[in-house]
Design an enzyme around this catalytic site. Structure first.
Site, short mmCIF file in Angstrom:
data_model
loop_
_atom_site.label_atom_id
_atom_site.label_comp_id
_atom_site.label_asym_id
_atom_site.label_seq_id
_atom_site.Cartn_x
_atom_site.Cartn_y
_atom_site.Cartn_z
N LYS A 156 -2.40 -16.18 0.76
CA LYS A 156 -1.94 -17.28 1.64
C LYS A 156 -3.10 -18.25 1.85
O LYS A 156 -2.73 -19.39 2.00
CB LYS A 156 -1.50 -16.34 3.24
CG LYS A 156 -0.64 -15.69 2.95
CD LYS A 156 0.25 -14.75 4.02
CE LYS A 156 -1.03 -14.00 4.88
NZ LYS A 156 -1.46 -12.83 4.24
N ARG A 198 4.56 -12.74 12.44
CA ARG A 198 4.38 -11.64 11.86
C ARG A 198 5.25 -10.32 12.26
O ARG A 198 4.97 -9.39 11.74
CB ARG A 198 2.98 -11.24 11.97
CG ARG A 198 2.04 -11.31 10.76
CD ARG A 198 0.46 -11.19 11.30
NE ARG A 198 -0.07 -10.52 10.29
CZ ARG A 198 -1.16 -11.23 9.51
NH1 ARG A 198 -1.38 -12.66 9.54
NH2 ARG A 198 -1.99 -10.89 8.80
N ARG A 206 -13.50 -9.24 -1.82
CA ARG A 206 -13.31 -10.93 -1.30
C ARG A 206 -14.50 -11.54 -0.41
O ARG A 206 -15.35 -10.39 0.18
CB ARG A 206 -12.20 -11.03 -0.30
CG ARG A 206 -12.22 -12.41 0.48
CD ARG A 206 -10.81 -12.53 1.26
NE ARG A 206 -10.50 -11.63 2.09
CZ ARG A 206 -9.41 -11.44 2.83
NH1 ARG A 206 -8.51 -12.44 2.45
NH2 ARG A 206 -9.12 -10.64 3.64
N ARG A 225 -15.45 -9.65 5.24
CA ARG A 225 -14.53 -9.55 6.33
C ARG A 225 -14.73 -7.91 6.95
O ARG A 225 -14.36 -7.21 6.00
CB ARG A 225 -13.11 -9.87 6.32
CG ARG A 225 -12.90 -11.52 6.70
CD ARG A 225 -11.58 -11.80 6.28
NE ARG A 225 -10.35 -11.22 6.63
CZ ARG A 225 -9.14 -11.40 6.56
NH1 ARG A 225 -9.07 -12.55 5.99
NH2 ARG A 225 -8.12 -10.73 7.09
N ARG A 254 -3.29 -2.22 6.53
CA ARG A 254 -2.82 -3.42 6.64
C ARG A 254 -1.44 -3.57 5.89
O ARG A 254 -0.40 -4.24 6.51
CB ARG A 254 -3.81 -4.57 6.68
CG ARG A 254 -4.92 -4.78 7.41
CD ARG A 254 -6.02 -5.43 6.95
NE ARG A 254 -6.06 -6.72 6.47
CZ ARG A 254 -6.66 -7.26 5.65
NH1 ARG A 254 -7.80 -6.61 5.29
NH2 ARG A 254 -6.64 -8.61 5.25
P1 AP5 Z 1 -6.74 -14.69 0.55
O1 AP5 Z 1 -6.18 -15.95 0.08
O2 AP5 Z 1 -7.86 -14.75 1.29
O3 AP5 Z 1 -5.46 -14.06 1.00
P2 AP5 Z 1 -4.67 -13.79 2.24
O4 AP5 Z 1 -3.29 -13.69 1.88
O5 AP5 Z 1 -5.08 -15.07 3.11
O6 AP5 Z 1 -5.27 -12.52 2.71
P3 AP5 Z 1 -5.68 -12.23 4.11
O7 AP5 Z 1 -6.53 -10.78 4.19
O8 AP5 Z 1 -6.31 -13.24 5.12
O9 AP5 Z 1 -4.25 -11.75 4.97
P4 AP5 Z 1 -3.91 -11.11 6.31
O10 AP5 Z 1 -2.51 -11.47 6.50
O11 AP5 Z 1 -4.34 -9.78 6.12
O12 AP5 Z 1 -5.21 -11.73 7.18
P5 AP5 Z 1 -5.34 -12.42 8.45
O13 AP5 Z 1 -6.36 -13.35 8.50
O14 AP5 Z 1 -4.08 -13.34 8.39
O15 AP5 Z 1 -6.88 -14.24 -0.90
C1 AP5 Z 1 -7.51 -12.62 -1.10
C2 AP5 Z 1 -8.61 -12.57 -2.33
O16 AP5 Z 1 -7.87 -12.62 -3.45
C3 AP5 Z 1 -9.51 -13.46 -2.15
O17 AP5 Z 1 -10.79 -13.04 -2.65
C4 AP5 Z 1 -9.26 -14.72 -3.18
O18 AP5 Z 1 -10.26 -15.40 -3.72
C5 AP5 Z 1 -8.21 -13.69 -4.12
N1 AP5 Z 1 -7.46 -14.41 -4.93
C6 AP5 Z 1 -6.30 -15.37 -4.31
N2 AP5 Z 1 -5.37 -15.56 -5.39
C7 AP5 Z 1 -5.87 -15.05 -6.24
C8 AP5 Z 1 -5.00 -15.02 -7.79
N3 AP5 Z 1 -3.93 -15.85 -8.19
N4 AP5 Z 1 -5.74 -14.16 -8.46
C9 AP5 Z 1 -6.78 -13.33 -8.25
N5 AP5 Z 1 -7.27 -13.64 -7.03
C10 AP5 Z 1 -6.94 -14.29 -6.13
O19 AP5 Z 1 -5.10 -11.65 9.82
C11 AP5 Z 1 -6.05 -10.85 10.04
C12 AP5 Z 1 -5.74 -9.90 11.40
O20 AP5 Z 1 -5.69 -10.76 12.39
C13 AP5 Z 1 -4.64 -9.18 11.16
O21 AP5 Z 1 -4.77 -8.14 10.52
C14 AP5 Z 1 -4.40 -9.09 12.59
O22 AP5 Z 1 -5.07 -7.89 13.32
C15 AP5 Z 1 -4.63 -10.48 13.19
N6 AP5 Z 1 -3.53 -11.24 13.30
C16 AP5 Z 1 -3.53 -12.43 12.43
N7 AP5 Z 1 -2.34 -13.33 12.81
C17 AP5 Z 1 -1.43 -12.36 13.59
C18 AP5 Z 1 -0.38 -12.53 14.17
N8 AP5 Z 1 0.46 -13.45 13.82
N9 AP5 Z 1 0.31 -11.38 14.91
C19 AP5 Z 1 -0.48 -10.42 15.08
N10 AP5 Z 1 -1.79 -10.15 14.82
C20 AP5 Z 1 -2.25 -11.17 13.80
MG MG Z 2 -5.81 -15.33 4.96
#
Ligand code: AP5
Ligand code: MG
Length: 215
Positions: A16, A90, A129, A162, A173
């Site tokens: 994402k 979410r 990552r 992270r 997760r």
């Molecule tokens: P990356 O682009 O970082 O993936 P991502 O989908 O953004 O992963 P996240 O871990 O950020 O998602 P998340 O939803 O768990 O975390 P968030 O920060 O939103 O890519 C991942 C890896 O893959 C990287 O190393 C990248 O280089 C690699 N990659 C990408 N594309 C690739 C490809 N095509 N091929 C190979 N490799 C590839 O949330 C974190 C925490 O915050 C949550 O757990 C929760 O506690 C809280 N939170 C955030 N938003 C909310 C909400 N709305 N409600 C409640 N809690 C929330």
């Molecule tokens: Mg992310």
């Protein structure tokens, strides 16, 4: 049709953040990641950060009332321009409240984008990552030149791991996504349709597919 208001949904590690940064840049949208905002609040030690930190470390969602307060503020900041929401909504209550907030501003969502990747690939990606502590650029150890795993190629910032990328936390997760976020997709399927792309494969090709598939 101009695409101005986009929601990007997918399991943790589906790409994402990687894709939102690129697509937002190409379509001239603001990229808003609630995860990045929360991590910033944690590192600054704000009230929001103190409330969110334990949930994030445990791989659990931050409670809706906290997230809804945050998104209300952000939508005011974003008013007038195009945006891409990454990581919000979410839960069903978040999706329902967002719909009300947008209706109150006479705004509509132009695209809901699902990026999907199989669970075992996700575990491999997240445990290797690295993220830039300054500009938030996302890397994977497999993409970084040998011996240079600590410096951001874009801004020279320090790359960090992270705290929620430990395998056990990643698996939690993924479970939370299935239980609490997958129902949000059904909400949008009924409301307006969801554009689905496979998040496995070449990063540039996935970006191109998203741009082609916008509606
Ligand atoms: P990356 O682009 O970082 O993936 P991502 O989908 O953004 O992963 P996240 O871990 O950020 O998602 P998340 O939803 O768990 O975390 P968030 O920060 O939103 O890519 C991942 C890896 O893959 C990287 O190393 C990248 O280089 C690699 N990659 C990408 N594309 C690739 C490809 N095509 N091929 C190979 N490799 C590839 O949330 C974190 C925490 O915050 C949550 O757990 C929760 O506690 C809280 N939170 C955030 N938003 C909310 C909400 N709305 N409600 C409640 N809690 C929330
Ligand atoms: Mg992310």
């Amino acid at each position: 049709m101009a695409v101005r208001h986009v929601i990007i949904i997918g399991p943790p590690g589906s790409g994402k953040g990687t894709q939102a940064m690129r697509v937002a840049d190409k379509l001239d949208l603001k990229h808003l990641s609630t995860g990045d905002l929360l991590r910033e609040a944690v590192s600054e030690g704000t009230e929001l950060g103190k409330k969110a930190e334990e949930y994030m470390k445990a791989g659990l969602l931050v409670p809706d009332e906290i997230m809804l307060g945050l998104i209300r503020e952000q939508l005011d900041v974003l008013e007038g321009g195009g945006w891409m929401l990454d990581g919000f909504p979410r839960t069903l209550p978040q999706a329902e409240t967002l719909a009300e907030l947008l209706a109150g501003k006479d705004l509509a969502i132009d695209m809901v984008l699902l990026i999907d990747v199989e669970s075992e690939e996700i575990v491999g990606r997240l445990t290797s990552r690295r993220v830039c502590g300054d500009c938030k650029a996302v890397y994977n150890l497999s993409m970084l030149p040998d011996g240079d795993e600590s410096v951001c190629e874009k801004c020279g910032g320090k790359l960090v791991t992270r705290p929620d990328d430990r395998e056990e936390t990643v698996r939690r997760r993924l479970k939370v996504y299935e239980e609490q976020t997958a129902p949000v997709l059904d909400f949008y399927r009924k409301l307006r349709g969801v554009t689905e792309v496979t998040g496995s494969g070449d990063i540039d090709e996935i970006t191109a597919e998203i741009i082609r598939g916008r509606r």
